[in-house]
Design an enzyme around this catalytic site. Structure first.
Site, short mmCIF file in Angstrom:
data_model
loop_
_atom_site.label_atom_id
_atom_site.label_comp_id
_atom_site.label_asym_id
_atom_site.label_seq_id
_atom_site.Cartn_x
_atom_site.Cartn_y
_atom_site.Cartn_z
N ASP A 217 0.85 -1.19 0.00
CA ASP A 217 0.00 0.00 0.00
C ASP A 217 0.88 1.25 0.00
OD1 ASP A 217 -1.87 1.97 0.47
OD2 ASP A 217 -2.93 0.84 2.03
N THR B 7 -8.00 14.09 -13.29
CA THR B 7 -9.24 13.90 -14.03
C THR B 7 -9.78 15.25 -14.48
OG1 THR B 7 -11.60 13.41 -13.78
CG2 THR B 7 -10.36 13.68 -11.76
N SER C 71 -17.98 15.37 -7.13
CA SER C 71 -18.15 14.25 -6.21
C SER C 71 -17.01 14.33 -5.21
CB SER C 71 -18.12 12.89 -6.93
OG SER C 71 -16.78 12.53 -7.24
N TYR D 190 -14.90 12.01 -4.61
CA TYR D 190 -13.74 11.52 -5.36
C TYR D 190 -13.08 12.65 -6.14
CZ TYR D 190 -11.53 10.05 -9.69
OH TYR D 190 -10.68 9.96 -10.76
N HIS D 191 -13.88 13.41 -6.88
CA HIS D 191 -13.30 14.49 -7.69
C HIS D 191 -12.68 15.57 -6.80
CE1 HIS D 191 -15.94 12.64 -10.81
NE2 HIS D 191 -14.91 12.93 -11.58
N LYS E 8 -9.27 14.54 -6.04
CA LYS E 8 -8.36 14.67 -7.19
C LYS E 8 -7.95 16.12 -7.42
CE LYS E 8 -7.37 11.58 -9.51
NZ LYS E 8 -6.27 10.57 -9.38
N GLN F 130 -7.36 13.78 -16.98
CA GLN F 130 -7.82 12.88 -18.01
C GLN F 130 -9.34 12.77 -18.03
OE1 GLN F 130 -5.90 8.84 -19.25
NE2 GLN F 130 -7.28 8.41 -17.58
N VAL G 110 -11.85 7.08 -20.00
CA VAL G 110 -11.11 6.26 -20.97
C VAL G 110 -11.98 5.08 -21.40
CG1 VAL G 110 -8.96 4.99 -21.36
CG2 VAL G 110 -9.02 6.86 -19.70
N LEU H 179 -19.83 4.67 -20.97
CA LEU H 179 -19.73 3.97 -22.26
C LEU H 179 -19.74 2.46 -22.05
CD1 LEU H 179 -19.51 4.13 -25.30
CD2 LEU H 179 -17.02 4.25 -25.06
N ASN H 180 -19.01 1.97 -21.06
CA ASN H 180 -19.03 0.53 -20.80
C ASN H 180 -20.44 0.05 -20.44
OD1 ASN H 180 -16.31 0.63 -21.22
ND2 ASN H 180 -15.72 -0.24 -19.23
N ARG H 181 -21.13 0.87 -19.66
CA ARG H 181 -22.51 0.52 -19.29
C ARG H 181 -23.37 0.39 -20.55
NH1 ARG H 181 -23.88 5.04 -16.25
NH2 ARG H 181 -25.43 6.03 -17.60
#
Lengths: 383, 383
Positions: free
Chosen positions: A74, A144, A179, A181-182, A185, A208, A211, A239-241
């Site tokens: 870690d 991001t 969020s 998370y953001h 970042k 980024q 992706v 997109l994956n969804r």
């Protein structure tokens, strides 16, 4: 160059390790398997299982001849990180070792505090490891585009020159993350910006966009070398969804009005960008920002494109709008600059119908593994 | 109003507790004694010893008749914090429970990571405690003017309207903090700004300049009720350092050129500002910022003023310039707006010769306790 990849088992970390080692870099990967454990705990397993990091490294060496150093541990544990630094003496570090999911960070207090401490302590530890154990080592950190939010003015590349009451000042571009998370970042960037100024560190922050893609030049014909494909509501991308919903014969789920516009890029371009940043390092004391994406799409555009590509494969696809579980603008101005990486030589791969059909065919080959219960949003931003 | 003070044993926390309880508020104080432990560990004890928090509360009740709830524990421990919230049901929380020293945060990696996690996890826990256990409770968080740094344009009060390429957007004012401590104070604001927007929290962030003073209306004639006076290189402020150096007969130590300009205020005004913020709360969803100071001084100005006040008391004082251990501009533009609290009714106390002489006399009464070894800087920003 000796390159240490923190988060080397992840969606980007593993393909980056293969990519850099094939281009002559000496590569070490470190990972704490957070993503694997969280996927198992939350019933969010990737569509296609992948071997563990030691086995991936063994397979890659067998096909390529390139040996990777593997360290399981870690980055928040400084004893671990400093042992890796002392043993490997990296000249460059790629920092992917952060909790990468917005919905995860909004699940509950524990997940929020984990995201905060993991993402910031790993970054602070890295800064200290470089300053104390590997002076001169450059840091390439994955950021991001989401840190910027959707301001009503153009998003410049990292910095903003402000004129105010007849005077001028150049600020780091202000962030409006959407969020927790953001937020983290943006905060890891604040840490790196501060320490780069104080200690003369060389830092590149790659802001980024989302992706897409699984296969790269290096994954070749052995599916065990490909990276993971998450399509669930925690670690999956929009997109994956859509790709999985198209193959599974369920409607594509657009959150809200679907005007949310973001910058996207192909996984192959991420790998190229990281290598371009390493080969053209930031100067000592420089905190350099690149906006890393190649095309912008609204969510509705993606739905239409997936629908069209699926139709060519004989799949009939509906689109359904869901109430938006997030708090975000669903129609907004979006004009981000992204010239820095093109100037370094990036040759973009675009989201063509062929790329979409290739991904739909990959998902179709694993159709039996799709768990549609994983797809619909269960985490709401609002209390 | 029921007001919970996190960090209620600190330099500001304790006088705030007395001040609010005397004005009819029901007050609970929570503290983990971090500052006491760090002062003992680092040989940075305050000039005048003060009783522990239970004893302070007992003394205050004896002289004023006002009872304070006392909780010893850590705001980073959510079990502790949620027990306090459930038992007390605060309508307002004043968040002082952060590691408050810039040099401390720059000592070493452990202190940096402690500052980062303590300051951000305490804030994240508070946000969750309010949302889950006391909806509607307003948060007043102590910030610092230091988050702004010294930009070349006017420092507005929290937000900046930017015109760029013919379009306009209002951002949170961009931060350029000058120590890891100050970075975390920008980051705790980012957390509160985010959650106020997402969850409708009511937040006031008091971007405060350095505070001076020990005695308040409430500390009265019992010296055991006064707050602490740190003059050391870790927890002391520049003004306290000068006052102690003047009394001890050693030169006042100015770091670098001494043109570093900041906004200062009297402890009595801090207490008034906190109460004004509580009595005029932020709206739901509002992250409100006040720039909390009453006068600006360059370090050289402070040295001259202390020198003059000391002369009136018969003390001859020299000024010496030291190499600056920090990385900061020593000559710079500084024009921060600070109208919000005046508009709410703040009546400032200024740094007059009488105020300086009063503090010099206080220090003189404790001259024998001065340890001059504690004063000179030992922590350098640069590696």
């Amino acid at each position: 160059m000796r390159v240490l990849i923190l988060g080397g088992d992840g969606y980007l970390g593993w393909p980056t390790a293969m990519h850099l080692s094939r281009r002559g870099h000496e590569v070490a990967v470190a990972d704490n398997y957070f993503r694997r454990q969280a996927c198992a705990a939350l019933n969010c397993e990737p569509l296609i299982p992948v071997p563990d990091l030691h086995e991936r490294a063994r397979l890659w060496e067998a096909v390529s001849g390139h040996r990777l150093q593997v360290h399981i541990g870690d980055a928040c544990d400084y004893d671990f990180l400093s042992r890796v630094f002392q043993g490997f003496q990296p000249e460059g570090t790629v920092h992917y070792a952060e909790q990468p999911s917005a919905p995860y960070s909004m699940m509950n207090r524990e997940a929020a505090v984990f995201t905060l401490t993991n993402n910031l302590v790993s970054t602070a530890n890295l800064v200290h490891a470089v300053a104390e154990l590997a002076p001169g080592c450059q840091i390439v950190k994955l950021g991001t585009m989401g840190v910027y939010g959707t301001p009503n003015i153009d998003i410049e590349e990292g910095y903003l020159e402000v004129e105010h009451k007849g005077r001028r000042h150049r600020f780091l571009y202000p962030k409006e993350p959407g969020s927790l998370y953001h937020v983290t970042k943006a905060q890891d960037g604040d840490l790196l910006y501060f320490y780069s100024r104080i200690w003369g560190l060389r830092v590149t922050d790659l802001h980024q966009g989302p992706v897409y893609g699984v296969e790269t030049e290096e994954s070749g014909t052995d599916p065990r070398l490909a990276t993971i494909f998450n399509y669930d509501h925690i670690f999956g991308t929009v997109l994956n969804r859509f790709l999985v919903q198209a193959v599974a014969g369920v409607p594509l789920t657009v959150y809200g009005k679907g005007g949310q516009t973001r910058g996207y890029l192909n996984l192959k371009d991420t790998l190229a960008c990281v290598e371009l940043a390493l080969r053209n390092p930031a100067q000592p004391g420089q905190y350099r920002v690149f906006n890393q994406f190649t095309e912008t799409f609204a969510v509705n555009d993606l739905a239409v494109r997936v629908q069209a590509a699926a139709r060519e494969l004989g799949l009939a696809v509906e689109v359904r709008h869901l109430p938006n579980p997030r708090r975000e603008a669903e129609e907004h101005y979006y004009h981000p600059v992204h010239t820095g990486l093109r100037e370094l030589g990036l040759q973009p791969h675009y989201l063509t119908p062929e790329v979409l059909k290739g991904m739909l065919e990959l998902v179709s080959r694993h159709r039996a593994a799709i768990v549609t219960d994983r797809i619909l949003p269960e985490v709401a931003w609002k209390k």
